[in-house]
Design an enzyme around this catalytic site. Structure first.
Site, PDB file in Angstrom:
ATOM      1  N   SER A  59      60.427  -9.343  64.740  1.00 53.35           N
ATOM      2  CA  SER A  59      60.001 -10.650  64.779  1.00 53.35           C
ATOM      3  C   SER A  59      58.681 -10.619  65.614  1.00 53.35           C
ATOM      4  CB  SER A  59      61.120 -11.365  65.869  1.00 53.35           C
ATOM      5  OG  SER A  59      60.441 -12.554  66.293  1.00 53.35           O
TER       6      SER A  59
ATOM      7  N   TYR B 128      66.651 -11.412  73.187  1.00 56.33           N
ATOM      8  CA  TYR B 128      66.168 -11.390  71.817  1.00 56.33           C
ATOM      9  C   TYR B 128      64.892 -10.502  71.669  1.00 56.33           C
ATOM     10  CZ  TYR B 128      64.397 -12.971  67.247  1.00 56.33           C
ATOM     11  OH  TYR B 128      63.836 -12.958  66.083  1.00 56.33           O
TER      12      TYR B 128
END
Length: 267
Positions: free
Chosen positions: A138, A151
């Site tokens: 990401s 995350y």
């Protein structure tokens, strides 16, 4: 028999990897927790592209998940030529108020299973002198992300791990790619619990992300950031002082945290 194995294949980016790889003629092993969704996708791909599509139901947060997947693949006589570590999920909110058990599961899926599966299938690729690993990260992995602490940090691991292997394996015939998309139109934000997590960003499509990733893999790029709008996030922001980034990120993402969990007060 050599196959491409895709984790998190029941929806979103994983399902799109399966579709585009099938269109390229790859036989597939589809891995996720949702058996019915995998069976439906497998049947569609067999009919549309004439490929083999095996279904393997496995919760990748289990401590021995990678071993279970590898053992089952071996029992079916399958050699994995391409591993797509796509499975993953995120948590968001005030760190102290997120259930520790949920964050543990997140790290098991995003990091431990990814490394375990790579360990399981990379030796065979090296022995054959061909194949590769695609790890889905990401743009969050390039930056400090308050309220997405676990995350984003897991995705930083994915990026650095992938690039380290990419460098190690140069000249072996085995390629490694990290894919770092920004917000994508998938169930990801619904699972976090807030669409605000996209913070007004224009959402990319899974089709764009996967097509960009496969082109970059073919060219042995090492990593790729799909979408021009994400280039600044990936290549410019990380060059700023990290403490400044943490403070800026806090102002941007706190609205997400406050929407998910009541604020404990100033600070």
């Amino acid at each position: 028999m050599t196959y491409a194995l895709v984790t998190g294949a029941s929806s979103g980016i994983g399902a799109e990897f399966a579709r585009q790889l099938a269109a390229r003629g790859h036989d597939l092993v589809l891995v996720a927790r949702s058996g019915p969704a995998l069976e439906t996708l497998a049947a569609t791909l067999r009919q549309a592209h004439g490929v083999r599509a095996e279904v393997l139901v496995q919760d990748l947060s289990a401590p021995d998940a990678a071993t279970r997947v590898a053992d089952e693949v071996a029992a079916r006589g399958i050699a994995v030529e391409l591993l797509v570590n796509n499975a993953g999920f995120g948590t968001a909110g005030h760190f102290a108020r997120i259930a520790p058990e949920r964050e543990h599961e997140e790290l098991m899926v995003n990091v431990v299973a990814l490394v375990g599966l790579t360990h399981a299938f990379l030796p065979g690729m090296l022995a054959r002198g061909s194949g590769g690993v695609v790890n889905v990260g990401s743009t969050a992995g390039f930056n400090v992300a308050p309220y997405f602490a676990t995350y984003a940090s897991s995705k930083t691991f994915v990026l650095n791990f992938s690039l380290a292997l990419w460098s190690e394996l140069r000249g072996t015939g085995v390629k490694v790619l990290a894919v770092a998309p920004g917000p994508v139109e998938t169930p990801f934000f619904d699972r976090i619990g807030s669409r605000q997590a996209a913070i007004g960003a224009r959402l990319a499509t899974p089709e764009l992300v996967v097509a960009t990733a496969l082109r970059a893999f073919d060219r042995d790029r090492g990593y790729v950031v799909p979408g021009r709008g994400n280039l600044g996030m990936a290549h410019l922001m990380p060059r700023r002082p990290r403490k400044l980034l943490a403070l800026i990120g806090r102002r941007v993402t706190r609205q997400v945290a406050d929407a998910l969990t009541p604020s404990p007060g100033p600070g």
